[in-house]
Design a protein around this motif. Structure first.
Motif, PDB file in Angstrom:
ATOM      1  N   THR A  39       3.543 -10.730  23.228  1.00 39.36           N
ATOM      2  CA  THR A  39       4.292  -9.600  22.680  1.00 39.36           C
ATOM      3  C   THR A  39       3.624  -9.057  21.432  1.00 39.36           C
ATOM      4  OG1 THR A  39       6.356 -10.501  23.547  1.00 39.36           O
ATOM      5  CG2 THR A  39       6.532  -8.877  21.776  1.00 39.36           C
ATOM      6  N   ASP A  43       2.250  -5.207  20.939  1.00 41.02           N
ATOM      7  CA  ASP A  43       2.735  -4.351  19.871  1.00 41.02           C
ATOM      8  C   ASP A  43       1.592  -3.856  18.978  1.00 41.02           C
ATOM      9  OD1 ASP A  43       5.290  -4.714  20.796  1.00 41.02           O
ATOM     10  OD2 ASP A  43       5.840  -6.218  19.293  1.00 41.02           O
ATOM     11  N   ASP A  48       2.888   3.089  21.489  1.00 41.47           N
ATOM     12  CA  ASP A  48       3.690   3.806  22.473  1.00 41.47           C
ATOM     13  C   ASP A  48       2.800   4.725  23.301  1.00 41.47           C
ATOM     14  OD1 ASP A  48       4.280   6.892  21.585  1.00 41.47           O
ATOM     15  OD2 ASP A  48       3.923   5.614  19.840  1.00 41.47           O
TER      16      ASP A  48
END
Length: 335
Positions: A39, A43, A48
């Motif tokens: 994770t 990130d 995004d």
């Protein structure tokens, strides 16, 4: 103060399919994962999708808000440029074609840096020339080493010759250090995320990127390629702050014809990569001069609202402010 035009030059996008193929072909990251590590990497290195994969949309909105007129865009994390496999040739071409298409949709706001397959230096030289002459790109960006080899290796002479021929810079961007370096220098009694950060964007790959520039100086590559132009981010990846030390120590070897600082100041331009600290700006102004500093943000990994504001607030004569904000980039990259 007159209106400030801003060009930033270390800005990235992702080709999602190519990034996935590079990750699959590259094998596991050189860190033993623990809970939460996957994770963390997602990130840190896969922002995004809209910001990372499209040049329009939220990226343009950010540029307008932060005062950026033009971004020079290159592929970011999991780039095929340093993939040491023959598949890199096709993957780099796909990246460049995708980037050129997106630039064509917003031609006044974006320019491109070529992604080249260092695995095959002849193909890399050809792809660099194609990107400049056919796609209108304004330079090249590499991410670290390929197969553990730095650009000073004579096998990469076709790449350096091509950069001289197109008269545009190679941005020597950091990349993942060699597995043995990660294990030997950065492993310790800390979580995988700390080891990974220490080895990469926290310290290690910046030090290696500074070493990359020094190797080009010490190897004679800049004597063989006197027209070569280089870009170095993060305020010169440590090396730009050590020029006096390099001169004093390497002079004792009686090896180089000129001081290290002479090569550096003749061939290298530095950028802040979103590290907006006025102390560093002021120090590097003294070391390399305002005509060797070009602005950058490192989008989408760093997203700053003060991209134009950092220079507007700096204690600079207006001529230096405009040189750093846009004029140096316009001259070096022929924008």
């Amino acid at each position: 103060m007159e209106s400030l035009r801003v060009i930033t030059v270390e800005e990235h996008f992702h080709h999602p399919e190519v990034s996935a193929e590079v990750r699959a072909l590259s094998g596991p990251l050189p860190v033993t994962p623990d809970e939460g590590f996957a994770t963390f990497v997602q990130d840190e290195f896969m922002p995004d999708q809209d910001s990372a994969e499209r040049l329009g949309g939220s990226r343009l909105a950010h540029m307008d808000k932060a005062g950026i007129d033009v971004q020079v865009v290159s592929h970011g994390a999991f780039s095929p440029t340093n993939l040491d496999r023959p598949e890199a040739v096709d993957l780099c071409r796909r990246v460049n074609d995708r980037l050129a298409l997106q630039i064509s949709e917003h031609p006044t706001r974006f320019r491109g840096f070529a992604t080249i397959p260092l695995h095959d230096p002849a193909a890399a030289a050809d792809e660099m020339k194609r990107c400049v002459h056919e796609l209108g790109f304004v330079g090249t960006l590499i991410t670290g080493t390929c197969g553990g080899r730095f650009l000073d290796d004579e096998r990469f002479d076709p790449v350096l010759s091509a950069a001289e021929a197109v008269d545009l810079p190679i941005y020597v961007h950091p990349g993942f250090p060699d597995n043995s370096a990660v294990a030997g220098y950065y492993a310790g009694n800390w979580p995988a995320a700390v080891q990974f950060t220490f080895a990469t964007h926290g310290f290690g790959w910046h030090m290696e990127a500074g070493v990359h520039i020094l190797r080009l100086i010490l190897s004679g590559a800049l004597d063989r390629h006197p027209g070569l132009k280089l870009l170095s981010g993060h305020w010169g990846e440590f090396a730009a702050g050590w020029l006096d030390r390099f001169d004093g120590t390497f002079a004792k070897t009686r090896y180089l014809e000129r001081d290290v600082s002479d090569y550096y100041r003749d061939h290298v331009w530095i950028t802040p990569s979103g590290m907006y600290t006025h102390n560093q700006l002021n120090y590097l102004l003294g070391e390399v001069g305002a005509d060797r500093i070009i602005h950058s943000e490192d989008f989408p990994y760093l997203v700053r609202d003060d991209v134009a504001g950092f220079l507007a607030d700096a204690d600079l004569p207006d001529d230096q402010r405009h040189a750093i904000a846009h004029r140096n980039a316009e001259q070096l990259l022929r924008i």
